[in-house]
Design an enzyme around this catalytic site. Sequence first.
Site, mmCIF file in Angstrom:
data_model
loop_
_atom_site.group_PDB
_atom_site.id
_atom_site.type_symbol
_atom_site.label_atom_id
_atom_site.label_comp_id
_atom_site.label_asym_id
_atom_site.label_seq_id
_atom_site.Cartn_x
_atom_site.Cartn_y
_atom_site.Cartn_z
ATOM 1 N N SER A 151 -0.990 -2.304 -3.582
ATOM 2 C CA SER A 151 0.323 -3.398 -3.188
ATOM 3 C C SER A 151 0.015 -4.735 -4.173
ATOM 4 C CB SER A 151 0.199 -3.569 -1.788
ATOM 5 O OG SER A 151 1.955 -4.105 -1.957
ATOM 6 N N CYS B 61 -0.107 -8.492 15.316
ATOM 7 C CA CYS B 61 0.136 -7.401 14.770
ATOM 8 C C CYS B 61 0.366 -8.414 13.125
ATOM 9 C CB CYS B 61 0.869 -5.983 14.842
ATOM 10 S SG CYS B 61 -0.050 -4.474 13.754
ATOM 11 N N ASN C 113 -7.265 -6.043 7.540
ATOM 12 C CA ASN C 113 -6.382 -6.717 6.568
ATOM 13 C C ASN C 113 -6.288 -8.191 8.065
ATOM 14 O OD1 ASN C 113 -4.440 -4.546 8.622
ATOM 15 N ND2 ASN C 113 -3.168 -6.168 8.618
HETATM 16 N N1 PLP Z 1 -1.753 -1.752 4.263
HETATM 17 C C1 PLP Z 1 -2.527 -2.768 4.560
HETATM 18 C C2 PLP Z 1 -4.269 -2.940 5.070
HETATM 19 C C3 PLP Z 1 -1.441 -4.105 4.140
HETATM 20 O O1 PLP Z 1 -2.603 -5.312 4.790
HETATM 21 C C4 PLP Z 1 -1.097 -3.905 4.175
HETATM 22 C C5 PLP Z 1 0.233 -4.912 4.471
HETATM 23 O O2 PLP Z 1 0.421 -5.642 4.749
HETATM 24 C C6 PLP Z 1 0.015 -2.514 4.095
HETATM 25 C C7 PLP Z 1 -0.717 -1.438 3.825
HETATM 26 C C8 PLP Z 1 1.300 -2.385 3.582
HETATM 27 O O3 PLP Z 1 1.626 -3.180 2.090
HETATM 28 P P1 PLP Z 1 2.766 -3.266 2.061
HETATM 29 O O4 PLP Z 1 3.978 -4.498 2.342
HETATM 30 O O5 PLP Z 1 2.854 -3.192 0.249
HETATM 31 O O6 PLP Z 1 3.991 -2.246 1.809
#
Ligand code: PLP
Length: 365
Positions: A192, A312, A148
């Site tokens: 998500s 972060c 991300n």
């Molecule tokens: N994993 C990754 C790679 C993400 O970018 C995010 C959100 O920033 C999440 C998990 C968590 O997602 P959610 O906002 O649906 O809890």
Amino acid sequence: MARAPIYLDCQATTPLAPEARAAMLPWLEGPGSDGFGNPHSPHRMGRLAAAAVEQARDEIAALCPPGGRIVFTGSATEALNLAIRGTAPAGDARPVAVSTIEHAAVLDTVAALGVPTVTVPVGGDGIAKADAPLGAGTRLVALMQVNNEIGTIQPCDALFDRARAMGALTLCDAVQAAGKLAPVQADMIALSAHKMYGPKGIGALWVRDGVQLAPLITGGGQEHGLRSGTLSPALCAGFGAAARLAKERMEEDCAHVERLWAAALPLFSQWSVNGSVSARWRGNLNLRKKGLDAGRLISELRRIAFSAGSACASGSGRPSHVLKAIGLDPASAKGSIRIGFGRYTTAEELSEAAAAINAAADAQG
Ligand code: PLP
């Protein structure tokens, strides 16, 4: 009239697709409509709502491999918690292997379990070492499909093949990849809605048939006992429509992002790209500039929504473990920004934002 904001933070969240909004509206109606039934009720209104939920479930499953089922959750964070905690019987102290650049939803959850953690290192290119030792007796191996913060595409297939050969379960955090790249083969996949132009407040865990899971939330026994609580047909329908659209438009969306990337690189020729350029989702332009204070840049450019690469992405204000993992010193991390573009971003917005960002960065001297 104030000029419209320029949104360049598509890894944090994406705007709701008009098609997803339209799919949600019938399930947000009030008295006199048949759109507010409880999807777990047996009467006609309940069955209508349940049919919308099941249609959405199928549309989301179409983004995943065959041979599994979708469990709706409140977020991908909850889905990852369900995967990590729900596969650990009480007292199971076997290790879990994770890459150093996983999202906090994985890293903090594994840490909270208190079991030994095997860390899979990443190179300076931001790609996990697929041949890293996975540890003896490791029960679960987790790797994200796309990071991300820096957008790098991870070698899930290679790492998961090794995990399977040693009898471990595999978990893929596909939050930044689902609907953009072909799915990987894993035992569990977290998704998500709000990262794929769907609504916030809903996520899903895809679970391969035969994988045993224990619930984190007990109660009315919804979601086959795996996640109690009344589902929101509006959120499910919005998620489903977003998933269907992402699948239909995958090539078109990808080509659009490639064009924007090609247009953006020359606009930022004074900057260095963080992470691999080739193994990358090109809607993520994470850049650094020597001597820059990215936090100051963001507060100066209030019309443009983008991120400081050093913080972060969870918004916790913690320094980025990802930039550290790829070897950036604190000053380089502080001078890093993340520009995230997607389906609705235009080349004009990008060049206008680049001019403003470059002028403000130059002014910092
Ligand atoms: N994993 C990754 C790679 C993400 O970018 C995010 C959100 O920033 C999440 C998990 C968590 O997602 P959610 O906002 O649906 O809890």
